[in-house]
Design a protein around this motif. Sequence first.
Motif, mmCIF file in Angstrom:
data_model
loop_
_atom_site.group_PDB
_atom_site.id
_atom_site.type_symbol
_atom_site.label_atom_id
_atom_site.label_comp_id
_atom_site.label_asym_id
_atom_site.label_seq_id
_atom_site.Cartn_x
_atom_site.Cartn_y
_atom_site.Cartn_z
ATOM 1 N N ALA A 55 0.858 -1.183 0.000
ATOM 2 C CA ALA A 55 0.000 0.000 0.000
ATOM 3 C C ALA A 55 0.895 1.234 0.000
ATOM 4 C CB ALA A 55 -0.912 0.004 1.219
ATOM 5 N N TYR A 56 0.397 2.296 -0.609
ATOM 6 C CA TYR A 56 1.127 3.557 -0.670
ATOM 7 C C TYR A 56 0.196 4.669 -0.194
ATOM 8 C CZ TYR A 56 4.336 0.761 -3.424
ATOM 9 O OH TYR A 56 5.209 -0.224 -3.826
ATOM 10 N N VAL A 57 0.642 5.435 0.790
ATOM 11 C CA VAL A 57 -0.180 6.509 1.343
ATOM 12 C C VAL A 57 0.612 7.806 1.305
ATOM 13 C CG1 VAL A 57 -1.506 4.948 2.824
ATOM 14 C CG2 VAL A 57 0.557 6.053 3.722
ATOM 15 N N VAL A 58 -0.128 8.917 1.227
ATOM 16 C CA VAL A 58 0.484 10.248 1.230
ATOM 17 C C VAL A 58 -0.065 11.012 2.423
ATOM 18 C CG1 VAL A 58 0.916 12.359 -0.067
ATOM 19 C CG2 VAL A 58 0.594 10.192 -1.280
ATOM 20 N N THR A 59 0.823 11.631 3.180
ATOM 21 C CA THR A 59 0.418 12.318 4.404
ATOM 22 C C THR A 59 -0.286 13.635 4.109
ATOM 23 O OG1 THR A 59 2.567 13.415 4.600
ATOM 24 C CG2 THR A 59 2.272 11.302 5.752
ATOM 25 N N ARG A 60 -0.951 14.105 5.138
ATOM 26 C CA ARG A 60 -1.663 15.376 5.067
ATOM 27 C C ARG A 60 -1.100 16.323 6.122
ATOM 28 N NH1 ARG A 60 -8.210 16.236 5.684
ATOM 29 N NH2 ARG A 60 -8.200 18.506 5.565
ATOM 30 N N GLY A 61 -0.770 17.550 5.692
ATOM 31 C CA GLY A 61 -0.386 18.584 6.646
ATOM 32 C C GLY A 61 1.091 18.668 6.950
ATOM 33 N N LEU A 62 1.911 17.747 6.442
ATOM 34 C CA LEU A 62 3.346 17.803 6.687
ATOM 35 C C LEU A 62 4.042 18.531 5.544
ATOM 36 C CD1 LEU A 62 4.120 14.197 7.997
ATOM 37 C CD2 LEU A 62 3.347 16.209 9.257
ATOM 38 N N LYS A 63 5.096 19.239 5.876
ATOM 39 C CA LYS A 63 5.924 19.911 4.873
ATOM 40 C C LYS A 63 7.341 19.389 4.994
ATOM 41 C CE LYS A 63 3.562 24.365 4.299
ATOM 42 N NZ LYS A 63 3.764 25.822 4.349
ATOM 43 N N PRO A 64 7.852 18.705 3.973
ATOM 44 C CA PRO A 64 7.159 18.231 2.771
ATOM 45 C C PRO A 64 6.318 17.001 3.093
ATOM 46 C CG PRO A 64 9.413 17.457 2.752
ATOM 47 C CD PRO A 64 9.288 18.349 3.960
ATOM 48 N N PRO A 65 5.331 16.689 2.246
ATOM 49 C CA PRO A 65 4.530 15.495 2.494
ATOM 50 C C PRO A 65 5.352 14.228 2.304
ATOM 51 C CG PRO A 65 3.913 16.527 0.420
ATOM 52 C CD PRO A 65 4.867 17.450 1.082
ATOM 53 N N VAL A 66 4.920 13.181 3.007
ATOM 54 C CA VAL A 66 5.595 11.894 2.973
ATOM 55 C C VAL A 66 4.765 10.902 2.174
ATOM 56 C CG1 VAL A 66 6.364 9.925 4.375
ATOM 57 C CG2 VAL A 66 6.756 12.269 5.181
ATOM 58 N N LEU A 67 5.400 10.168 1.269
ATOM 59 C CA LEU A 67 4.792 9.026 0.611
ATOM 60 C C LEU A 67 5.414 7.794 1.243
ATOM 61 C CD1 LEU A 67 4.062 8.514 -3.153
ATOM 62 C CD2 LEU A 67 5.071 6.676 -1.802
ATOM 63 N N ALA A 68 4.564 6.968 1.869
ATOM 64 C CA ALA A 68 5.064 5.803 2.595
ATOM 65 C C ALA A 68 4.600 4.523 1.920
ATOM 66 C CB ALA A 68 4.585 5.835 4.038
ATOM 67 N N GLU A 69 5.476 3.531 1.926
ATOM 68 C CA GLU A 69 5.194 2.216 1.363
ATOM 69 C C GLU A 69 4.988 1.228 2.513
ATOM 70 O OE1 GLU A 69 7.214 -0.913 -1.828
ATOM 71 O OE2 GLU A 69 8.460 0.562 -0.799
ATOM 72 N N ILE A 70 3.873 0.492 2.479
ATOM 73 C CA ILE A 70 3.517 -0.426 3.553
ATOM 74 C C ILE A 70 3.429 -1.838 2.993
ATOM 75 C CG2 ILE A 70 1.776 -0.984 5.320
ATOM 76 C CD1 ILE A 70 0.915 2.140 4.610
ATOM 77 N N ASP A 71 4.122 -2.762 3.617
ATOM 78 C CA ASP A 71 4.037 -4.173 3.243
ATOM 79 C C ASP A 71 2.737 -4.726 3.815
ATOM 80 O OD1 ASP A 71 4.267 -7.026 3.214
ATOM 81 O OD2 ASP A 71 6.435 -6.829 3.032
ATOM 82 N N LEU A 72 1.835 -5.164 2.949
ATOM 83 C CA LEU A 72 0.534 -5.640 3.414
ATOM 84 C C LEU A 72 0.636 -6.959 4.169
ATOM 85 C CD1 LEU A 72 -1.721 -4.741 0.357
ATOM 86 C CD2 LEU A 72 -1.500 -3.525 2.542
#
Length: 653
Positions: A55-72
């Motif tokens: 899964a890939y998620v993008v954060t909200r409200g952080l500068k810069p935003p983070v794209l994180a990769e999650i092993d399901l």
Amino acid sequence: MIRSVMIALVALLPALFAGPVAHAAATCDAPAVERFGPASVTGAIVGAAVHDGHAYVVTRGLKPPVLAEIDLATRKVVRSVTLPDGPAAGEPEGGWATAVSGGKIYAGTYPVPDLYSFDPATGQVEHVRSFGRNGGYIWSLAAAPDGTLYAGTYPDGRVWEYVPATGAVRDFGVLTPGERYVRAVAADADFVYAGLLDKAKLVRISRADGTVRELATGPTGFGFVAEHAGRVLATSGNTLIDIGKDGTGERRVALTEGTLDVLTTAADGTVYATSRPDGAVHRLRPGDAAFTKIAEPPSQGDETRRVQLLDEHTLLGFAGSGGMWWLDLRTGTSELVDLIDAGLPSGAERPQSMLLVPNRAVYVGGHFSMEVRDLRTGEKRRFRMPGEPKDLVRRGEKIYAAIYPSGQIVSVDLRTDEVRGVGYLGHGQQRPWDIEYDAVTDQLVVASAPLGANLEGALSVVDPDTGEIDVYKGVIPNQSLMSLSVDPEGGVVYLGGDVLGGGGTPPVATSASVAAFDLTRREVLWQVDPIPGHRTFQDVKAHDGLLYGVYKRDSGTWIAMDLATREVVRRGKLSGYGELTAHRGRVFTSVFFGGGNAYELGAEAKLLATGLGDEWYTNPQLHFEPGSWKAWALAGRDLARLTLDPRCPAITP
């Protein structure tokens, strides 16, 4: 002896009669700024996608935003990258839109509408393209079967085509006059399907020649669009619209309570959908006349960013507060994983609200969370909230919060941190901006705006004990309410209007009004427009026979209006807009822009602090300690205590 006492009394007379401004000598050389670290920490997410067991998620409200990769398989974050600044002015803070194309993850950001790619094979992030200037959003993103990407943007209300193989870009133009939000997109081999928020239209765009055709009009704005087996599925408020791609065979199914959030379809056409504001999961099988609730909320009161079937028995969901859940469709049981606990890098966000409980704690409202600094021990704690607490007020041993996007009022027990729902505003009032407590009537009052293309906001009167809510929609006709102020003597509340309402529809009025509302008789006493042509009040505050107001449009204009004559007796200009507060017989405000400034409003505005930063999500606030010139506020994104003594030179953190 008598003479000595009289001499002493005479010496005290200046202090006795100096009123609220009498105090000890100023100590302007003392530390003027104390910092206490990030005011609110978040792991909230917006965009989410699934690809190849991850899964890939993008954060909200952080500068810069983070794209994180999650092993399901392990349910752990295995890699994270940041989305750097693009060539446009401004920094991204998150990415609502995500899609997978050609093995890469694409994210569309805000408040700079830029498109980024992440290659899981190499770990490289690339800025691909800008689709507007600072202040814009890529709200939605979808990949066609051939990998071509389609982006829906704000505030231009357009759909854009991007071909990863060549870098070619095509603009399909304005889809309907006056539209700002393309909130959802889907694509197949021949068409792009776009859900419009303001105009509540579902449209089809030909990929071959760009021809636009309207497929349906919803009861409210469209929030989600998908395509499956020759059909288009779209959510409009509480209604699912299921329609043929040629515009025929329309079917509508509505939830009995709440609104539809996101959905996915199984191979046999079964629809699985989540609802707001509860976050529950529902099922609609082919041929069903109604939705069936199949699971309690895996994340109570949460927004769902995406749902996806992992197999025929498992539904994966992404919660906006920063969680992932796995739902067993056979049993209705779910497991929730907090993404911060799973390894998502957290960080300081832009706070929504603040409240000082003197000598006890400072409460800071964040995105689906509340951070508390205990003033007795210095310790910090954090607990979950069912949304964004836009404003906070205290009544006895409870705090009451006005929540977006549900329009819910909740209470927080000061002793236990227990969060309980009081009630929902309803009536389309999903943007509560201001909440205060009237001790005379023992009621809460809330100022709100509608969501979407609607002008009329409401004043809501809330009984905190019973949860009964009386909603007075259109109390200022054709205007929403941005602010309110309870009269210091109680029983009357003053209201500040906004002619733009929820946005997306032309205003009727040209000037923002203020009005007085009797809380006992439940009627408007009077309404005036203090300055013609100024369209939006940011805040109003009643103090010492005057109603102070700060305008958002025109930004930074401030006034003091005599409540007896309703005439403006003072007027000036600040660097921007923010909230007002009365303290020790004086009126203060903290505002956006100009680097973030604080002022005392008297005969004119006196600058007390500058360089505070523009890091509030809603409106800059000051919370003074009783009997002191020390005020809790923000310095950047840090919680700070500022000494704002009007006799001292302006401070700069």
